[in-house]
Design a protein around this motif. Structure first.
Motif, PDB file in Angstrom:
ATOM      1  N   UNK A 198      -3.124   8.375  10.889  1.00 44.69           N
ATOM      2  CA  UNK A 198      -3.681   8.006   9.595  1.00 44.69           C
ATOM      3  C   UNK A 198      -4.281   6.608   9.674  1.00 44.69           C
ATOM      4  N   UNK A 254       7.566  -0.527   6.879  1.00 40.24           N
ATOM      5  CA  UNK A 254       6.960   0.772   6.562  1.00 40.24           C
ATOM      6  C   UNK A 254       8.057   1.812   6.385  1.00 40.24           C
ATOM      7  N   UNK A 268       9.096  12.970  14.439  1.00 40.00           N
ATOM      8  CA  UNK A 268       9.327  12.398  13.123  1.00 40.00           C
ATOM      9  C   UNK A 268       9.265  10.890  13.110  1.00 40.00           C
ATOM     10  N   UNK A 291       3.371   1.922  13.091  1.00 41.59           N
ATOM     11  CA  UNK A 291       2.173   1.404  12.429  1.00 41.59           C
ATOM     12  C   UNK A 291       1.687   0.140  13.112  1.00 41.59           C
ATOM     13  N   UNK A 319       8.695   5.959   5.498  1.00 42.46           N
ATOM     14  CA  UNK A 319       7.988   7.217   5.280  1.00 42.46           C
ATOM     15  C   UNK A 319       8.946   8.300   4.810  1.00 42.46           C
ATOM     16  N   UNK A 355      13.199   1.810  21.639  1.00 42.57           N
ATOM     17  CA  UNK A 355      14.394   1.295  20.981  1.00 42.57           C
ATOM     18  C   UNK A 355      15.607   2.128  21.361  1.00 42.57           C
ATOM     19  N   UNK A 384     -11.137   9.170  10.775  1.00 40.92           N
ATOM     20  CA  UNK A 384      -9.823   9.780  10.589  1.00 40.92           C
ATOM     21  C   UNK A 384      -9.876  11.264  10.934  1.00 40.92           C
ATOM     22  N   UNK A 426       7.504   7.225  13.161  1.00 41.10           N
ATOM     23  CA  UNK A 426       6.280   6.648  12.622  1.00 41.10           C
ATOM     24  C   UNK A 426       6.076   5.258  13.195  1.00 41.10           C
ATOM     25  N   UNK A 458       1.547  14.171  15.816  1.00 41.12           N
ATOM     26  CA  UNK A 458       1.476  15.085  14.684  1.00 41.12           C
ATOM     27  C   UNK A 458       0.285  14.706  13.806  1.00 41.12           C
ATOM     28  N   UNK A 459       0.124  13.426  13.597  1.00 41.66           N
ATOM     29  CA  UNK A 459      -0.943  12.995  12.703  1.00 41.66           C
ATOM     30  C   UNK A 459      -1.260  11.521  12.938  1.00 41.66           C
ATOM     31  N   UNK A 510      -5.012  -0.343   8.692  1.00 45.45           N
ATOM     32  CA  UNK A 510      -3.692  -0.070   9.218  1.00 45.45           C
ATOM     33  C   UNK A 510      -3.731   1.295   9.872  1.00 45.45           C
ATOM     34  N   UNK A 527      -6.854  -1.768   4.313  1.00 45.32           N
ATOM     35  CA  UNK A 527      -6.068  -2.740   3.546  1.00 45.32           C
ATOM     36  C   UNK A 527      -6.977  -3.808   2.956  1.00 45.32           C
ATOM     37  N   UNK A 529      -5.668   3.507   7.131  1.00 42.06           N
ATOM     38  CA  UNK A 529      -5.776   3.016   5.763  1.00 42.06           C
ATOM     39  C   UNK A 529      -6.579   1.732   5.788  1.00 42.06           C
ATOM     40  N   UNK A 533       0.246  17.103   5.567  1.00 37.79           N
ATOM     41  CA  UNK A 533       0.663  17.612   6.880  1.00 37.79           C
ATOM     42  C   UNK A 533       0.476  19.114   6.953  1.00 37.79           C
ATOM     43  N   UNK A 567       0.837  -1.194   0.000  1.00 36.05           N
ATOM     44  CA  UNK A 567       0.000   0.000   0.000  1.00 36.05           C
ATOM     45  C   UNK A 567       0.876   1.249   0.000  1.00 36.05           C
ATOM     46  N   UNK A 619       2.072   9.304  13.561  1.00 36.40           N
ATOM     47  CA  UNK A 619       3.265  10.103  13.290  1.00 36.40           C
ATOM     48  C   UNK A 619       3.479  11.068  14.450  1.00 36.40           C
ATOM     49  N   UNK A 658       0.483   5.314   0.959  1.00 35.97           N
ATOM     50  CA  UNK A 658      -0.438   6.277   1.561  1.00 35.97           C
ATOM     51  C   UNK A 658       0.158   7.675   1.464  1.00 35.97           C
ATOM     52  N   UNK A 681       9.086  12.685   3.819  1.00 37.51           N
ATOM     53  CA  UNK A 681       8.436  13.981   3.692  1.00 37.51           C
ATOM     54  C   UNK A 681       8.544  14.429   2.240  1.00 37.51           C
ATOM     55  N   UNK A 714      23.298   1.651  19.869  1.00 35.27           N
ATOM     56  CA  UNK A 714      24.579   1.759  20.545  1.00 35.27           C
ATOM     57  C   UNK A 714      25.704   1.788  19.519  1.00 35.27           C
ATOM     58  N   UNK A 723      -0.393  11.573   3.068  1.00 34.54           N
ATOM     59  CA  UNK A 723      -1.069  12.390   4.066  1.00 34.54           C
ATOM     60  C   UNK A 723      -0.668  13.828   3.840  1.00 34.54           C
ATOM     61  N   UNK A 745      -1.546   4.323  11.375  1.00 34.30           N
ATOM     62  CA  UNK A 745      -0.212   4.907  11.329  1.00 34.30           C
ATOM     63  C   UNK A 745      -0.172   6.133  12.230  1.00 34.30           C
TER      64      UNK A 745
END
Lengths: 338, 338
Positions: free
Chosen positions: B137, A157, B155, B159, A159, B229, B177, B157, B134-135, B147, B141, B139, A141, A135, B151, A137, A161, B232, A139, B149
Motif C-alpha cells: 500500500x 503503526x 500477517x 512500513x 493494523x 525480531x 499502487x 506489516x 500479500x499487499x 508511506x 502523507x 499513502x 484484501x 493517517x 503486508x 488507511x 483485519x 524470548x 485496504x 506499507x
DNA sequence: CCTGGCACTCACGGCGTGCGAGTGCCAGAC
DNA sequence: GTCTGGCACTCGCACGCCGTGAGTGCCAGG
C-alpha cells in the motif's frame, strides 16, 4: 518528631549500607561521617530509629540496615535528585540521537537506562491514548475483507483485519478513507470517537454495516490496552542483587515477564515528577524486595508513556532518580523532533 | 570403537546425571539400571569412557559427569526424540489456536515452549525473506512524502517513509499502487526484485525518480535483516540452572539481550530437523555452559524462521527436542491457516 | 543531653575429624 | 579374554568446636 541529628544518622546509614551492602554499626558511622558525637550517642539514636521502624538489625549484635520505611523517609526528606553531569547529559543525547525509528528509540533508551543505573530498565512504548492520528488507511484484501492501518504521530503503526458484513466497493472505500482522514487526521485519540460517530449516516444503507464495523474496529484499536507494549533490558544486572539472590531473582524475573504487571506498576505512578515505590509498596509480591523508580515522558508537554528501572531496595536513589529523569527528558526531546 | 555396553553405560550416566544433577558412581548405576554386570566392570568401562573424553570427574573420588562430547554422542547415537503424548499435543494445539494475531502467536509460542521445556524459549518472528507479499500500500502523507506499507502472508506489516524527489500526484500514486500489486501480490520476496525492475519505465519522466525511490525502499524493506525480531521468555527458568549459577547466569542473560547473538545462533542451525548445539559448540562464550535446541518452522513446507530453547547442557535432550519439534509443527499449522 | 566504660551477645571463620562414596588395581573364576 | 569380588586408598563434605571481634544496651558521671 525525629531530631535533626537522628535524620542525619538515618541518612548516613542509608548511604553506607547502599555503598557497602553490609549492616552498619555505630562506630563505623562516626568514623565515616563527622557527626560530631560519639558512637554511644549514635547508638541511642539508632535505638530510637529502630523503635520508629526506620531501621532494623538482621540479628542481634549486628549493625542496622534501613527498612522500607527508612528508605521512604530518606527519599522523601533526606535526599534530593542528583542531577547528571554535563558530560553525562551529552552522552545521553548523543546516544539517543542516533536512533532511526521508534523501535530504535525505545531500544536505545532501554540500553541507556540499564547502563546508567546498572539496573533493569523498563520502557513503555508511547501510548496510543494520548497520541494523535497521522493517517488512517483502508485496504481491500478481499471483497468482504478490509485491512485498517492506523499511523500515529509517534510513528507507530497498528493494523487490524475487518470482516465486512457485506461486500464493499472500491468507490465506497475511497470515500470512507477520505472522509475518515479529513475528520481525524491530526486529532487526538481521545477526540476521535465524537468526531466519527455520525459518519455512517453519510453512506447508503448497504454500506452502513461495513462502515460501522470499520469505525468500531478503529475505536477498539485506539483504546486497546493490550497494545501497550514495553521493552525491558539490563536483566543481567539482576545478578548484582546480593548474596541471597537465587531466591529473590526468580520472582522478579517472573514479574518482568508479566507485561500486565509491569504496565500496572508504571501506570500507578501518578506524580508529575519521578515516582519511587519501595519494597512492599509494590503491589506485586514478587517485587517486594525491589524498588521501582519511574517517570512519565512525552513528546510535548504531556506524558504519553512511562519509563523506569527496577532494582534492589538497596539502591542509590538520588543517582537513579537523576538518571531516570534525565533520560526521560531527552527521550521526550527526541520524540518531539521526529 | 566403543562396545555396545559402554555406550549403554554412557547413556545411563547421562540419564542419571540429568535426573539427579549429581555425579554418578558405578554402584548407583548398576542399581538403577540393570546392566547385568557388576560395579567393577562398570568402573572399567567408565575408565575407558573417561580416556575417550566422554565423561569426567569433578574431583577424585567423586562420580562421573558427562562432558560436552559425551552429550554429543548421547544426542547423536543413544537417544531419540521423545514424541509428545496425545494430551500434550492437544494442549499445544488448543493453546496456540487462541491466538488473535501474529504477535500473539509468537508470544504464545514463547510461553508454551518455556513451560513445556522449563527453559528459556526463543522464537524468531517469521522472516521476511522467505515469505510472500500479500499487499503493498502507498499513502500520501504530504505532497512529496509517501508511506509504504508492506503486508506479508504471515500477517506482518512493515512500513517505511519515502521522501520523493519530486511531488507525486494522486493519479500516479493510484497507478503505481495498482501496478505494484498486480505484479508482486502473492509472490515470494525473493522474486520481487526481478518483477519490478522495469516498472519505472511505465511512468512519465517527472515521476520516474519517485517510482525508483519507492521501489528501492521496497527492496530494502524486503531484505532488511535488522527486521529479524525475536521474542524470548521463560528467563525465570534460568534459576534452575544449578548451584554455581550466579556465575553462569550472568553471561547467559547478557547473551540473551544481544539479539544479534541469538539470531546468529539460530541461523547457524542448518539441519532440516531439530538441531542441538552443546556447550562449547556454541560460538558465543557466554553460552558455553548451555545447550541450544532449535528447529525451523514455517507456514508451508519451507521454514521461514527458527525457534528453540536455551538451557543447561544438563538437560533432558529427548524431551526437549520433542517439545521443540512439536511446537514448531503446530505453529507452522497455525500460520498456514491464518 | 552527651560520653566513656562495661558486660553481654552472637555471627563468622578456621580447624580438626570421622564418614562414606567412589576409585583403581589385582588375583582368581568362568 | 572377560568379568568379578575384594581391598586399600583418596578425598570432599558435613559436623562440631571455639576464639575473635564487631556491635549492642545500659548506666553512672560530666
Amino acid at each position: 518528631m525525629l531530631s535533626e541529628r537522628r535524620l542525619q544518622v538515618l541518612r548516613a546509614i542509608v548511604q553506607d549500607y547502599v555503598g557497602t551492602e553490609e549492616p552498619v554499626g555505630s562506630k563505623a558511622l562516626t568514623e565515616r561521617h563527622n557527626l560530631g558525637v560519639s558512637p554511644a550517642t549514635v547508638r541511642n539514636d539508632m535505638a530510637a530509629l529502630e523503635d520508629e521502624g526506620f531501621i532494623a538489625q538482621p540479628h542481634t549484635s549486628a549493625g542496622r540496615i534501613p527498612t522500607d520505611k527508612g528508605y521512604r523517609l530518606f527519599v522523601d526528606k533526606l535526599a534530593g535528585v542528583k542531577p547528571m553531569t554535563p558530560p553525562e547529559r551529552r552522552a545521553i543525547q548523543n546516544f539517543l540521537e542516533g536512533a532511526v525509528d521508534l523501535d530504535d528509540v525505545v531500544a536505545r533508551t532501554v540500553r541507556l537506562l540499564a547502563q546508567l543505573t546498572r539496573q533493569v530498565a523498563v520502557v513503555q512504548y508511547p501510548s496510543l491514548t494520548r497520541s494523535t492520528v497521522r493517517h488512517v488507511e483502508l485496504l481491500s484484501l478481499a471483497p468482504a475483507r478490509l485491512m485498517l492501518v492506523l499511523i500515529t504521530d509517534t510513528g507507530r503503526v497498528e493494523q487490524r483485519m475487518v470482516d465486512c458484513p457485506a461486500p464493499f466497493g472500491e468507490a465506497s472505500l475511497a470515500d470512507l478513507r477520505a472522509r475518515l482522514n479529513s475528520r481525524v487526521a491530526g486529532r487526538r485519540f481521545s477526540d476521535v470517537p465524537s468526531l466519527v460517530e455520525d459518519l455512517a449516516e453519510a453512506f447508503g444503507a448497504e454500506d452502513r454495516g461495513t462502515v460501522s464495523t470499520v469505525l468500531s474496529t478503529l475505536l477498539e484499536t485506539l483504546v486497546e490496552e493490550n497494545e501497550e507494549r514495553l521493552m525491558i533490558g539490563g536483566t543481567a544486572n539482576l545478578t548484582r542483587f546480593g548474596h541471597d539472590f537465587p531466591l529473590v531473582i526468580r520472582p522478579v524475573l517472573e514479574a518482568l515477564e508479566e507485561q500486565v504487571v509491569l504496565l500496572k506498576l508504571l501506570g500507578e505512578a501518578k506524580d508529575p515528577g519521578v515516582t519511587v515505590r519501595i519494597g512492599h509498596e509494590n503491589a506485586h509480591e514478587g517485587l517486594n524486595s525491589t524498588s521501582v523508580v519511574s517517570v512519565g515522558y512525552g513528546s510535548g508537554g504531556e506524558a504519553v508513556a512511562k519509563l523506569g528501572v527496577v532494582g534492589p531496595t538497596r539502591m542509590d536513589y538520588p543517582g537513579t532518580m537523576g538518571a531516570v529523569r534525565a533520560v526521560a527528558r531527552y527521550v521526550g526531546q527526541i520524540l518531539a523532533e521526529s
